[in-house]
Design a protein around this motif. Structure first.
Motif, PDB file in Angstrom:
ATOM      1  N   ALA A  21      30.858  28.992  12.474  1.00 29.39           N
ATOM      2  CA  ALA A  21      31.568  28.011  11.648  1.00 29.39           C
ATOM      3  C   ALA A  21      33.004  28.426  11.353  1.00 29.39           C
ATOM      4  O   ALA A  21      33.898  27.571  11.265  1.00 29.39           O
ATOM      5  CB  ALA A  21      30.814  27.799  10.337  1.00 29.39           C
ATOM      6  N   VAL A  22      33.255  29.718  11.208  1.00 28.54           N
ATOM      7  CA  VAL A  22      34.620  30.161  10.876  1.00 28.54           C
ATOM      8  C   VAL A  22      35.466  30.421  12.120  1.00 28.54           C
ATOM      9  O   VAL A  22      36.678  30.647  12.004  1.00 28.54           O
ATOM     10  CB  VAL A  22      34.593  31.433   9.996  1.00 28.54           C
ATOM     11  N   SER A  23      34.861  30.373  13.297  1.00 34.54           N
ATOM     12  CA  SER A  23      35.609  30.709  14.512  1.00 34.54           C
ATOM     13  C   SER A  23      35.872  29.505  15.420  1.00 34.54           C
ATOM     14  O   SER A  23      36.596  29.639  16.406  1.00 34.54           O
ATOM     15  CB  SER A  23      34.844  31.770  15.319  1.00 34.54           C
ATOM     16  N   ARG A  24      35.331  28.326  15.085  1.00 34.10           N
ATOM     17  CA  ARG A  24      35.480  27.153  15.963  1.00 34.10           C
ATOM     18  C   ARG A  24      36.093  25.988  15.200  1.00 34.10           C
ATOM     19  O   ARG A  24      35.849  25.810  14.002  1.00 34.10           O
ATOM     20  CB  ARG A  24      34.114  26.723  16.518  1.00 34.10           C
ATOM     21  N   GLU A  25      36.874  25.210  15.933  1.00 35.60           N
ATOM     22  CA  GLU A  25      37.472  24.005  15.351  1.00 35.60           C
ATOM     23  C   GLU A  25      36.966  22.775  16.069  1.00 35.60           C
ATOM     24  O   GLU A  25      36.680  22.800  17.268  1.00 35.60           O
ATOM     25  CB  GLU A  25      38.998  24.048  15.465  1.00 35.60           C
ATOM     26  N   LYS A  41      39.886  20.620  12.367  1.00 34.72           N
ATOM     27  CA  LYS A  41      39.626  21.601  11.311  1.00 34.72           C
ATOM     28  C   LYS A  41      38.423  22.458  11.689  1.00 34.72           C
ATOM     29  O   LYS A  41      37.611  22.095  12.535  1.00 34.72           O
ATOM     30  CB  LYS A  41      39.410  20.929   9.960  1.00 34.72           C
ATOM     31  N   ALA A  42      38.355  23.601  11.031  1.00 35.01           N
ATOM     32  CA  ALA A  42      37.277  24.542  11.329  1.00 35.01           C
ATOM     33  C   ALA A  42      35.924  23.920  11.000  1.00 35.01           C
ATOM     34  O   ALA A  42      35.802  23.113  10.065  1.00 35.01           O
ATOM     35  CB  ALA A  42      37.465  25.833  10.532  1.00 35.01           C
ATOM     36  N   LEU A  43      34.910  24.313  11.774  1.00 29.81           N
ATOM     37  CA  LEU A  43      33.566  23.823  11.479  1.00 29.81           C
ATOM     38  C   LEU A  43      33.149  24.196  10.056  1.00 29.81           C
ATOM     39  O   LEU A  43      32.383  23.477   9.417  1.00 29.81           O
ATOM     40  CB  LEU A  43      32.560  24.407  12.484  1.00 29.81           C
ATOM     41  N   ALA A  44      33.675  25.312   9.566  1.00 26.20           N
ATOM     42  CA  ALA A  44      33.339  25.759   8.218  1.00 26.20           C
ATOM     43  C   ALA A  44      33.851  24.811   7.141  1.00 26.20           C
ATOM     44  O   ALA A  44      33.449  24.909   5.982  1.00 26.20           O
ATOM     45  CB  ALA A  44      33.898  27.166   7.967  1.00 26.20           C
ATOM     46  N   GLN A  45      34.731  23.881   7.530  1.00 25.25           N
ATOM     47  CA  GLN A  45      35.245  22.900   6.575  1.00 25.25           C
ATOM     48  C   GLN A  45      34.516  21.568   6.657  1.00 25.25           C
ATOM     49  O   GLN A  45      34.812  20.651   5.889  1.00 25.25           O
ATOM     50  CB  GLN A  45      36.744  22.691   6.811  1.00 25.25           C
ATOM     51  N   GLN A  46      33.568  21.471   7.563  1.00 21.47           N
ATOM     52  CA  GLN A  46      32.815  20.227   7.710  1.00 21.47           C
ATOM     53  C   GLN A  46      31.684  20.195   6.677  1.00 21.47           C
ATOM     54  O   GLN A  46      30.907  21.137   6.542  1.00 21.47           O
ATOM     55  CB  GLN A  46      32.214  20.127   9.123  1.00 21.47           C
ATOM     56  N   GLY A  47      31.582  19.079   5.975  1.00 19.12           N
ATOM     57  CA  GLY A  47      30.600  18.970   4.899  1.00 19.12           C
ATOM     58  C   GLY A  47      29.170  19.171   5.359  1.00 19.12           C
ATOM     59  O   GLY A  47      28.370  19.824   4.674  1.00 19.12           O
ATOM     60  N   VAL A  48      28.831  18.649   6.534  1.00 19.76           N
ATOM     61  CA  VAL A  48      27.459  18.780   7.005  1.00 19.76           C
ATOM     62  C   VAL A  48      27.109  20.243   7.289  1.00 19.76           C
ATOM     63  O   VAL A  48      25.975  20.679   7.068  1.00 19.76           O
ATOM     64  CB  VAL A  48      27.225  17.909   8.262  1.00 19.76           C
ATOM     65  N   VAL A  49      28.104  21.004   7.726  1.00 19.58           N
ATOM     66  CA  VAL A  49      27.875  22.429   7.983  1.00 19.58           C
ATOM     67  C   VAL A  49      27.621  23.153   6.661  1.00 19.58           C
ATOM     68  O   VAL A  49      26.757  24.039   6.576  1.00 19.58           O
ATOM     69  CB  VAL A  49      29.070  23.043   8.737  1.00 19.58           C
TER      70      VAL A  49
END
Length: 404
Positions: free
Chosen positions: A285-289, A293-301
């Motif tokens: 999540a912190v290494s992919r966009e 935006k980064a996956l870590a910023q996606q609400g579902v994640v």
């Protein structure tokens, strides 16, 4: 209930965590590469033998066995956090520490029920990690979730037993180091008590009449590290009467004694598998966009990771409670909790690993990450050691009985 780790558990946890970081995780890729170069895929990669030697040198050996004479002498509550750690690398760590199924259950059976001759011949080399073993109960032609259905015959002929039958998904049987089978069959198929018809006998792999027919796949995996899951034929295989474990008619009771600890060990390791999946999810999540935006910023994640953390904390407490009960009131007194964790843990961990796979996209189903193999192992445990529905049926009956 006090689940705080005592001094010995803390010491072993620290050693085991360091062992995982320094030796096990770095060996995962090496083991795959070495296996590809082996003459047989069932042979053991050299790095696995090196891990075993190092684990034994560090005293991280036979941690599962509460019998201090043969094992580490740990309680279930002490062993639980250690098994969880090994579950983070289920293909290597349990084998490296001589805590891998089915050998663990077989060693428990031998330690508890075998006579001194049987212990010397089979338990001692298993404890030393010199040989492997298999437990032959499940059959392809009957619903083996009901162990009274098994049809393999164990017929006495003078000073020998003659074994005839077909078994499958016999874990460990493909490994060339597997030297002994514990075989469950019927010595009294017409007996009035259906739970006294079965017995267990020791059958050396090289016994005439024993044929390992083929390796059974699990979601396409052959599970080489556990020695595969074989289909095995017993065609009038003869062994001495002295190979009987316990007494005639005691096989069902021995199986139940074996499966209780086995079920909690699986659940302990499953929590480690879930922790590995959460770690991989967070790193991904912190290494992919995606979409700017980064996956870590996606609400579902966020939801997936939060739900996974909550679930693991709940499961761990239930497993620790079960371990504590097994230590304090015995396996029978912890029957409800053993069934509860067997139902709850695999299905929840499957969901966590599934979310981790989804987050990794195509990589999640590939060989480049351990997630697909973790998923296959976790999903199988919704069937192995008794399918969920059998445990639900038994647990519900016990609950309803209180109100009758």
């Amino acid at each position: 209930m006090d689940f705080a780790f005592d001094a010995r558990t803390e010491e072993l946890r620290a050693k085991l965590l360091a062992f995982m970081d320094e030796y096990v995780y770095p060996a995962e890729q090496a083991a795959h590469e070495q296996r590809a170069r082996l003459a047989s895929p069932w042979d053991t990669p050299q790095v696995v033998e090196e891990l075993k030697a190092e684990a034994r040198r560090q005293g991280l050996w036979n941690l599962f066995l509460p019998d201090a004479e043969h094992g580490a002498g740990l309680t279930n509550l002490q062993y639980a956090p250690l098994a969880e750690i090994t579950g983070r690398s289920p293909q290597l760590a349990p084998t490296a520490t001589n805590c891998a199924a089915p050998d663990t259950g077989n060693m428990e059976v031998l330690a508890q029920f075998a006579d001194e001759g049987q212990k010397k011949q089979w338990l001692q080399p298993l404890l030393a990690g010199e040989i492997r073993s298999a437990f032959a109960m499940t059959e392809p032609d009957v619903a083996s979730s009901d162990a009274t259905n098994i049809t393999t015959h164990i017929e006495r002929d003078g000073d020998e037993y003659v074994i005839t039958g077909r078994k499958w998904y016999i874990s460990g049987a493909m490994n060339p180091d597997c030297k002994i089978f514990i075989v469950m069959g019927k010595t009294d198929p017409d007996g009035a008590d259906i739970r006294r018809q079965q017995s267990m006998v020791l059958v050396p792999r090289d016994t005439p009449g024993v044929t390992v027919d083929r390796a059974m796949q699990v979601f396409g995996y052959e599970d080489h590290y556990h020695g595969g899951h074989a289909e095995v034929t017993f065609d009038h295989a003869r062994v001495p009467v002295s190979n009987l474990i316990g007494e005639e008619g005691g096989g069902f009771a021995i199986a139940q004694a074996r499966l209780g600890p086995g079920r909690i060990h699986h659940c302990m390791r499953l929590i480690g598998m879930a922790e590995r999946a959460i770690e991989l999810m967070c790193r991904r999540a912190v290494s992919r966009e995606a979409f700017g935006k980064a996956l870590a910023q996606q609400g579902v994640v966020h939801n997936w990771i939060a739900d996974a953390r909550v679930t693991v904390e709940q499961l761990r407490l239930l497993v620790l409670k079960t371990a504590w009960l097994m230590d304090t009131v015995g396996n029978k007194g912890a029957h409800t909790e053993i069934q509860a964790i067997k139902i709850a843990t695999p299905r929840a961990v499957v969901e966590i690993i599934d979310r981790a796979i989804q987050l990794h996209g195509a990589g999640g189903v590939s060989q480049d990450f351990p997630l697909a193999e973790l998923y296959a192992g976790a999903r199988t445990l919704m069937i192995a050691d008794g399918p969920d529905e059998v445990h639900q049926r038994s647990l519900a009956r016990r609950e309803i009985k209180k109100y009758l």
